[in-house]
Design an enzyme around this catalytic site. Sequence first.
Site, short mmCIF file in Angstrom:
data_model
loop_
_atom_site.label_atom_id
_atom_site.label_comp_id
_atom_site.label_asym_id
_atom_site.label_seq_id
_atom_site.Cartn_x
_atom_site.Cartn_y
_atom_site.Cartn_z
N CYS A 1 38.61 33.93 30.74
CA CYS A 1 39.00 33.36 32.07
C CYS A 1 38.65 31.86 32.31
O CYS A 1 39.34 31.23 31.82
CB CYS A 1 38.47 34.25 33.18
SG CYS A 1 38.96 34.03 34.88
N HIS B 1 39.93 39.23 31.25
CA HIS B 1 38.47 39.51 31.09
C HIS B 1 38.54 40.73 30.27
O HIS B 1 38.55 41.80 30.78
CB HIS B 1 37.94 39.85 32.55
CG HIS B 1 37.65 38.84 33.47
ND1 HIS B 1 36.39 38.42 33.23
CD2 HIS B 1 38.31 38.13 34.28
CE1 HIS B 1 36.29 37.35 34.34
NE2 HIS B 1 37.48 37.06 35.05
N GLU C 1 36.24 41.87 28.63
CA GLU C 1 35.12 42.74 28.60
C GLU C 1 35.27 43.92 29.49
O GLU C 1 34.39 44.97 29.21
CB GLU C 1 33.87 41.91 29.00
CG GLU C 1 33.83 41.57 30.49
CD GLU C 1 34.49 40.18 31.00
OE1 GLU C 1 34.32 39.50 31.81
OE2 GLU C 1 35.42 39.73 30.01
#
Length: 540
Positions: free
Chosen positions: A387, A513, A515
Amino acid sequence: MQNNHAKHIIVTGGVISGLGKGIAAASLGMLLELKNKKVTIQKLDPYLNVDPGTMNPFQHGEVFVLDDGTETDLDLGHYERFINVNMTRANNSTAGSIYYEVLEKERRGDYLGGTVQIIPHVTDEIIKRIEKPEIIDPDLDVVITEIGGTVGDIESLSFLEAVRQFQQARGRENVIILHVTLIPYIEASEELKTKPSQHSVMRMREIGLQPDILLCRTQYEITEDVKQKLALFTNVSPNAVIQGLDAKSIYEVPLLLQDEHLAGIVMEKLHLENIPSDTTQWEKFVHHILNPEDEITVAVAGKYTAMVDAYKSIIESFIHAGVDNRCKVKIEFIEAEDLESTTRLAEVLDHVHGILIPGGFGSRGIEGKIKAAQYAREKQVPYLGLCLGLQVAVIEYARNVLGLEQADSEEFAVATPDPVIHLMLSQHHVTHKGASMRLGAYDCVLKADTKSFEAYGEASISERHRHRFEVNNSYRDRLEEAGMIISGTSPDEELVEMVEVKNHPWFVATQAHPEFKSRVAKTHPLFREFVKAALDFKNQ
């Protein structure tokens, strides 16, 4: 009440906060799935924010974003990682969202001019939230509902009252309560104390709730005498008083609870057939966490490093990627502001094997992040930007390769002559901060023969987003001509989603993102390949 067949487990917490109700709920969900039950988990939070999207990371930790764009509590990340199911907005509710819905109904006249009260209007709305997952998916076997906060908190009372009504309507064979509590160890007398847990259960019983299972968080094994004492004073069956020992890894918790036969006890109390389950794959995963063959050090240069829960999904993604690469990933959280000095930069980064720049908002520490991206590019250190980490990489490249010395983002410098990162057109008229960014899952098309394409192994992907600013298309051609690869774009090619740097062992950044999508069952490919590159960098 709906006549649905799903069984319900309500998870509550007592004595203190931070006992790990979320991990307990996620672990139980995983163990029930191994018994061929279709499970979902939801979180009901008693705070008055409508969602955690505008909450300070120092106070609340990470905001976990779902595919549908819902900004949720970080516990939903644990749920997804443990049971490998995509959550939706139905899996997280706050007191703020519940009161908001009640007040909207009052304004519309839905209550026909009646007096709006906590009981029945607020509690009815809470019950609707508890039931919502099984209404959306009638095939669910078990719904686990975690009630945030601690029993005795004034803000939790309406939620616990709703649970009392819900259990009374459905019956205790269909709704059970698992109470997570603390058994502290007193060093001076060398004994475990049960009194705090007794008082916690007493508070529950005062409002009409009786725990069916007591999960006792403890540093030391609980003796049979302690279990019998707890059972006597809390009115819980002795076999349903189980210990939750501290674990070296959160991924060890399901195995510890399996040893305590938690899933079997739950199945018995809910009148479900208790079939054998196989935890072999999970045991292998935990074995590789606890017994790595190598170790690397990765620097995470962030703005909220005093509260590492702000980067919870990143931490867990590195654990998954470490297992895939048979190594331990040692994370060094570095305050981005500390990197603004050139001397300090080399001192902090010269021993690391990879650099990750996470997301964030505001100008604090940005120059330090830009210097970290420059260091990774020039020193050939593997880099992963998430990001803001992509935006920082683009700003750095524009300044130091294109020669645009004042290149910046409009977020940090509105008057910059070279806004290589600018505000999305759709954001120009936004006045409310909450839930107004580019949120949730967006498709991305990857360019062939790039490291991004190699990592994913496919051209069309989908990732979760949470941001307002984008790469300015006016600079795309110049960036590419100077050696920056636009390796991923939106399907209409209007938005830059991923970038790379030519002639670098591994420099990849994404506007998304990733993750949020790494799981025990499937490590995210970007983290897997980043850790592999860092391992290669260490061993070259």
